[in-house]
Motif scaffolding. Structure first.
Motif, mmCIF file in Angstrom:
data_model
loop_
_atom_site.group_PDB
_atom_site.id
_atom_site.type_symbol
_atom_site.label_atom_id
_atom_site.label_comp_id
_atom_site.label_asym_id
_atom_site.label_seq_id
_atom_site.Cartn_x
_atom_site.Cartn_y
_atom_site.Cartn_z
ATOM 1 N N LEU A 10 0.834 -1.211 0.000
ATOM 2 C CA LEU A 10 0.000 0.000 0.000
ATOM 3 C C LEU A 10 0.865 1.257 0.000
ATOM 4 O O LEU A 10 0.524 2.259 -0.666
ATOM 5 C CB LEU A 10 -0.917 -0.004 1.224
ATOM 6 C CG LEU A 10 -2.069 -1.005 1.208
ATOM 7 C CD1 LEU A 10 -2.813 -0.998 2.544
ATOM 8 C CD2 LEU A 10 -3.037 -0.682 0.072
ATOM 9 N N ALA A 11 1.976 1.225 0.743
ATOM 10 C CA ALA A 11 2.868 2.387 0.757
ATOM 11 C C ALA A 11 3.479 2.623 -0.626
ATOM 12 O O ALA A 11 3.594 3.778 -1.086
ATOM 13 C CB ALA A 11 3.964 2.182 1.802
ATOM 14 N N CYS A 12 3.875 1.551 -1.321
ATOM 15 C CA CYS A 12 4.427 1.699 -2.666
ATOM 16 C C CYS A 12 3.385 2.245 -3.634
ATOM 17 O O CYS A 12 3.680 3.124 -4.469
ATOM 18 C CB CYS A 12 4.958 0.358 -3.166
ATOM 19 S SG CYS A 12 6.422 -0.221 -2.279
ATOM 20 N N LEU A 13 2.151 1.754 -3.560
ATOM 21 C CA LEU A 13 1.084 2.244 -4.420
ATOM 22 C C LEU A 13 0.777 3.709 -4.122
ATOM 23 O O LEU A 13 0.492 4.498 -5.029
ATOM 24 C CB LEU A 13 -0.168 1.387 -4.239
ATOM 25 C CG LEU A 13 -0.081 -0.041 -4.778
ATOM 26 C CD1 LEU A 13 -1.342 -0.828 -4.406
ATOM 27 C CD2 LEU A 13 0.089 -0.031 -6.292
ATOM 28 N N CYS A 14 0.829 4.060 -2.819
ATOM 29 C CA CYS A 14 0.596 5.450 -2.450
ATOM 30 C C CYS A 14 1.692 6.355 -3.039
ATOM 31 O O CYS A 14 1.418 7.446 -3.564
ATOM 32 C CB CYS A 14 0.546 5.575 -0.934
ATOM 33 S SG CYS A 14 0.288 7.252 -0.326
ATOM 34 N N ALA A 15 2.964 5.899 -2.955
ATOM 35 C CA ALA A 15 4.063 6.694 -3.509
ATOM 36 C C ALA A 15 3.958 6.821 -5.024
ATOM 37 O O ALA A 15 4.184 7.904 -5.596
ATOM 38 C CB ALA A 15 5.400 6.060 -3.110
ATOM 39 N N ALA A 16 3.619 5.722 -5.694
ATOM 40 C CA ALA A 16 3.506 5.751 -7.153
ATOM 41 C C ALA A 16 2.375 6.668 -7.606
ATOM 42 O O ALA A 16 2.521 7.471 -8.558
ATOM 43 C CB ALA A 16 3.287 4.328 -7.672
ATOM 44 N N SER A 17 1.199 6.558 -6.936
ATOM 45 C CA SER A 17 0.074 7.428 -7.319
ATOM 46 C C SER A 17 0.378 8.884 -6.978
ATOM 47 O O SER A 17 -0.076 9.806 -7.684
ATOM 48 C CB SER A 17 -1.203 6.958 -6.618
ATOM 49 O OG SER A 17 -1.045 6.992 -5.202
ATOM 50 N N LEU A 39 -5.745 4.215 2.787
ATOM 51 C CA LEU A 39 -5.600 2.792 3.087
ATOM 52 C C LEU A 39 -4.286 2.509 3.824
ATOM 53 O O LEU A 39 -4.225 1.646 4.710
ATOM 54 C CB LEU A 39 -5.674 1.972 1.798
ATOM 55 C CG LEU A 39 -7.050 1.875 1.128
ATOM 56 C CD1 LEU A 39 -6.957 1.140 -0.199
ATOM 57 C CD2 LEU A 39 -8.043 1.175 2.055
ATOM 58 N N SER A 40 -3.223 3.221 3.470
ATOM 59 C CA SER A 40 -1.949 3.034 4.146
ATOM 60 C C SER A 40 -2.038 3.449 5.605
ATOM 61 O O SER A 40 -1.557 2.731 6.503
ATOM 62 C CB SER A 40 -0.847 3.837 3.432
ATOM 63 O OG SER A 40 -0.689 3.399 2.099
ATOM 64 N N LEU A 41 -2.657 4.602 5.861
ATOM 65 C CA LEU A 41 -2.815 5.047 7.241
ATOM 66 C C LEU A 41 -3.706 4.083 8.036
ATOM 67 O O LEU A 41 -3.434 3.776 9.203
ATOM 68 C CB LEU A 41 -3.400 6.460 7.268
ATOM 69 C CG LEU A 41 -2.493 7.569 6.728
ATOM 70 C CD1 LEU A 41 -3.243 8.901 6.713
ATOM 71 C CD2 LEU A 41 -1.232 7.682 7.575
ATOM 72 N N TYR A 42 -4.778 3.599 7.368
ATOM 73 C CA TYR A 42 -5.672 2.640 8.033
ATOM 74 C C TYR A 42 -4.918 1.355 8.375
ATOM 75 O O TYR A 42 -5.053 0.804 9.477
ATOM 76 C CB TYR A 42 -6.858 2.324 7.127
ATOM 77 C CG TYR A 42 -7.635 1.093 7.555
ATOM 78 C CD1 TYR A 42 -8.542 1.151 8.602
ATOM 79 C CD2 TYR A 42 -7.437 -0.142 6.905
ATOM 80 C CE1 TYR A 42 -9.239 0.017 9.008
ATOM 81 C CE2 TYR A 42 -8.124 -1.271 7.302
ATOM 82 C CZ TYR A 42 -9.024 -1.194 8.356
ATOM 83 O OH TYR A 42 -9.698 -2.299 8.755
ATOM 84 N N ALA A 43 -4.100 0.865 7.433
ATOM 85 C CA ALA A 43 -3.369 -0.389 7.666
ATOM 86 C C ALA A 43 -2.385 -0.241 8.812
ATOM 87 O O ALA A 43 -2.262 -1.129 9.671
ATOM 88 C CB ALA A 43 -2.646 -0.805 6.389
#
Length: 409
Positions: A10-17, A39-43
């Motif tokens: 999720l962190a990688c997807l957040c960085a990419a987006s 989602l990253s913060l929730y996880a």
């Protein structure tokens, strides 16, 4: 590991987006960036809550792992206390648990798995077979509502589970047993008077009741004063040899021994319900015995029966047990056996007529051998009543296995 991979993904997807959003500045890019950031913060927050909740549960798990529990064979076991506490510490989470139990008599391993869903108040496990179980391992894990994150705690083995025989499982001896009631004579049901002191001699008292030592000390005739004990006393003796030809784990599989254990449990329960004090003794290698009074103490009284036949059983152990216990006890005695022990008549010789009765457990639908009939006549000649009890085909208890436990609310 799964949770770390999920959070990292999720962190990688957040960085990419985020890179896409800052470079392209499109609506779709910004929507994806905010979604993955949320989602990253929730996880991270959910995983921290799961870990913290399981850490706070560590003390409860240590106590739970060390406790000794008792239940009846085939009975569903409740784990409401520990799992209700877990549900409070981890609101909205699904709690999974797995235990591995080892039967001390046969070495058989049983794995029980369960799940506590949000809102549930208790967990029930499938029933176990009679015996003493030791927990080898315990693991508890928790997952959040979406099932993406997972935290786990493992505990070392410990604690015991005593699975007692069900008293009502023996046909003919459950509830108000017909077979034993017919065999019981008035002498067996009558409580033996106990000496409570002395009193002045009264005209008509027999000479054997005069207490000569008190008479010599006081200078006047004194008679022995007796009273009936409250509820009386009942002795229940169990032969742990089964049919007499098995040892070790094979003895646990002896159906006649299982029927004899259930018959002894039924007799013990009946006598407790009558208000008597019951002493239960077993001719196993450990010399197991227990004594109790009051129906509320039935599980405590039946605990030695859970481990039968721990330590095995020597051929002459039952006759020696009968000889020792009947000479020591002043109450009635009921002997439960599944074999015609040739030493038993000599062990009962010298007892008052009707002071003991024998419950003989045999295979249903088969004629008794002549040797058993001769043995029965020998006992009856000594004034011992014999009840022939056919072992009933009791339904087999459910076993804990690889399946999940039912969830109670």
């Amino acid at each position: 590991m799964r949770s770390v991979v999920c959070i990292g993904g999720l962190a990688c997807l957040c960085a990419a987006s985020g890179w896409w959003a800052f470079e392209r500045d499109g609506r779709t890019a910004w929507f994806l960036f905010y979604s993955f950031a949320y989602l990253s913060l929730y996880a991270i927050a959910a995983y921290s809550a799961l870990k913290r909740g399981l850490e706070r549960l560590e003390t409860g798990l240590a106590v739970y792992s060390a406790e000794v529990r008792r239940c009846y064979a085939g009975e569903s076991i409740h784990f409401s206390a520990i799992w209700s506490e877990a549900a409070r510490l981890l609101p909205g989470a699904r709690i999974h648990w797995e235990e591995q139990w080892v039967h001390q008599g046969t070495g058989e391993r049983t794995v029980v798995r369960g799940e506590l869903a949000p809102g549930a108040r208790a967990v029930r496990t499938p029933g176990f077979r009679r015996g003493v179980y030791v927990r080898e391992a315990l693991s508890v894990s928790a997952s959040e509502v979406l099932g993406l994150l997972h935290a786990e705690r493992r505990s070392e083995g410990g604690g015991q589970l005593w699975v007692l025989p069900r008293p009502a499982a023996a046909a003919g001896l459950s509830g108000t047993p017909e077979g034993v009631r017919k065999a019981a004579s008035p002498a067996v049901e009558t409580a033996v008077p106990q000496v409570s002191g002395t009193r002045p001699y009264a005209p008509g008292d027999p000479l054997k009741r005069i207490h000569w030592r008190s008479t010599a000390r006081t200078g006047e005739l004194r008679a022995i004063e007796t009273e009936l004990p409250a509820g009386g006393r009942q002795l229940v003796l169990l032969d742990a040899a089964g049919l007499g030809g098995s040892e070790g784990a094979a003895l646990w599989a002896d159906p006649m021994l299982a029927a004899a254990v259930e018959a002894a449990a039924s007799i013990a329960r009946r006598e407790l319900e009558r208000g008597k004090r019951v002493r239960l003794a077993v001719s196993d290698g450990q010399g197991s015995n227990a004594e109790a009074q009051g129906r509320a103490r039935l599980p405590e009284l039946l605990q030695p029966l859970a481990a039968v036949p721990q330590g095995g059983c020597a051929p002459g152990a039952f006759a020696a047990l009968v000889r020792r216990e009947t000479r020591r006890s002043a109450g009635a005695a009921t002997l439960v056996t599944a074999r015609a022990d040739a030493q038993l008549p000599s062990a009962l010789r010298g007892l008052p007529r009707g002071a003991a009765q024998v419950v003989f457990v045999h295979e249903p639908g088969r004629a008794l051998p002549e040797s058993v009939c001769v043995w029965k006549r020998q006992l009856e000649a000594l004034g011992c009543r014999v009840t022939m009890l056919a072992a009933g085909a009791a339904p087999a208890p459910r076993q804990g296995g690889a399946g999940h436990a039912a969830i109670g609310r």
